[in-house]
Scaffold this active site. Structure first.
Site, PDB file in Angstrom:
ATOM      1  N   CYS A  87       0.837  -1.198   0.000  1.00 56.97           N
ATOM      2  CA  CYS A  87       0.000   0.000   0.000  1.00 56.97           C
ATOM      3  C   CYS A  87       0.873   1.249   0.000  1.00 56.97           C
ATOM      4  O   CYS A  87       1.563   1.512  -0.973  1.00 56.97           O
ATOM      5  CB  CYS A  87      -0.975  -0.063   1.179  1.00 56.97           C
ATOM      6  SG  CYS A  87      -2.408   0.992   0.966  1.00 56.97           S
ATOM      7  N   HIS A 195      -3.291  -5.779   1.126  1.00 52.95           N
ATOM      8  CA  HIS A 195      -2.594  -5.928   2.413  1.00 52.95           C
ATOM      9  C   HIS A 195      -2.475  -7.396   2.832  1.00 52.95           C
ATOM     10  O   HIS A 195      -3.364  -7.896   3.538  1.00 52.95           O
ATOM     11  CB  HIS A 195      -3.367  -5.191   3.510  1.00 52.95           C
ATOM     12  CG  HIS A 195      -3.263  -3.707   3.438  1.00 52.95           C
ATOM     13  ND1 HIS A 195      -2.301  -2.994   4.122  1.00 52.95           N
ATOM     14  CD2 HIS A 195      -3.985  -2.794   2.761  1.00 52.95           C
ATOM     15  CE1 HIS A 195      -2.448  -1.700   3.876  1.00 52.95           C
ATOM     16  NE2 HIS A 195      -3.461  -1.548   3.045  1.00 52.95           N
ATOM     17  N   GLU A 197      -0.721  -8.599   5.132  1.00 55.45           N
ATOM     18  CA  GLU A 197      -0.602  -8.701   6.592  1.00 55.45           C
ATOM     19  C   GLU A 197      -1.966  -8.659   7.268  1.00 55.45           C
ATOM     20  O   GLU A 197      -2.067  -8.908   8.471  1.00 55.45           O
ATOM     21  CB  GLU A 197       0.325  -7.595   7.121  1.00 55.45           C
ATOM     22  CG  GLU A 197      -0.304  -6.208   7.301  1.00 55.45           C
ATOM     23  CD  GLU A 197      -0.454  -5.442   5.994  1.00 55.45           C
ATOM     24  OE1 GLU A 197      -0.182  -6.020   4.918  1.00 55.45           O
ATOM     25  OE2 GLU A 197      -0.870  -4.260   6.033  1.00 55.45           O
TER      26      GLU A 197
END
Lengths: 224, 77
Positions: A87, A195, A197
């Site tokens: 990002c 994302h 994560e």
């Protein structure tokens, strides 16, 4: 494994990134403030997290790309150390010219925040060996400036060299050719808007992101 | 010394903000607007010793992203 997560003023996914790496790699990453001028010795993996570094002033990632630590990150990237930018981290890598192209305001002007279906276009990078080529995976996106732009020549070269790693299945932000993630020429720097994560635990609603970190760890183990 | 730096999107780069503003102008009843492109004006107050070459370097390295933007430097006293 010796890993690092960089924090810029305005990063807000750095802790999630730390948790993801710790969870998958089994060891605590170094947390590095952007004003640092050195990185720990012998890093195996560096991650630039999402967020809004410098409030996205001027252009997303522009000021962070000139932070003191970036000189070291460029050096490590050139040495072949895997670097992941997610990002805002992708925006920083593009602004630092570690990756070609630029991330512009989403075509419809709206912040997009939802699960995104992605097609894995290249499962041979050190970030994606845990996936299959052509597989559809789900990873959340949350951004206002994810509209990937590069000129046609650059896009053709990226496609031809297998450097488009992830592609949105559905138009998400106006990105040229629905590109969601690309690698550099050396294949060791990955920038992606989704994302990973945020998809490492079943409680997140999915674990496809975990497979990306696991791929990195396996590639490191294989070359160790 | 005041310097003005105009940063504009390169031709061919889609400008979502410009398009939205164009749409708004149309909606307000302003006819005859063919296109809207939004750029950025950066005003710098610099020492007289700062050359245009140095300003160009500032643009290349930070103020503009030359992948998508052009820049133009204007001096004004």
């Amino acid at each position: 494994m010796n890993t690092a997560v960089i924090t810029f003023p305005g990063s807000n996914c750095d802790r999630d990134m730390v948790v993801a790496i710790r969870d998958v790699f089994g060891s605590q990453p170094h947390q590095i403030w952007h004003r640092e001028t050195t990185l720990p010795e012998r890093l195996d993996f560096i991650a630039l997290p999402g967020g809004f570094s410098y409030g996205d002033y001027l252009r997303a990632g522009a000021m962070a790309a000139n932070s003191p630590i970036m000189r070291e990150i460029v050096r490590e990237a050139e040495r072949g150390v895997p670097v992941l930018g997610v990002c805002n981290g992708f925006q920083v890598l593009a602004e630092a010219r570690l990756l070609p192209g630029a991330l512009m305001r989403n075509a419809n002007q709206r912040f997009v925040c939802r699960d995104a279906a992605l097609r894995v276009e290249n499962a041979d990078t050190r970030f994606t060996t845990g996936f299959s080529k052509g597989e559809t995976i789900t990873i959340p996106v949350a951004h206002h400036d994810g509209n990937y732009f590069a000129d046609e020549t650059t896009l053709d070269r990226l496609e031809g060299d297998g450097r488009v790693v992830f592609r949105y299945l559905h138009a998400t932000n106006g990105s040229r050719r629905d590109i969601a993630g690309i690698v550099n020429d050396g294949g060791n720097v990955l920038g992606m808007m989704p994302h990973p994560e945020r998809a490492i635990d079943a409680a997140h609603g999915g674990t496809d992101g975990r497979r990306l970190f696991a791929s990195v760890m396996e590639s490191l183990a294989a070359t160790a | 010394m005041k310097k003005r730096i105009f940063v504009t999107l390169k031709p061919g780069v889609l400008d979502p903000q410009g398009r939205a503003v164009h749409h708004a102008l149309d909606g307000m009843g302003f006819d005859g607007v063919n296109d809207v492109r939004i750029g950025r004006l950066i005003e710098l107050d610099v020492a007289d010793t700062v050359t245009d070459e140095a300003l160009g370097e500032m643009c290349e390295k930070l103020l503009a992203n030359t992948v998508i933007e052009n820049y133009r430097i204007e001096g004004s006293e």
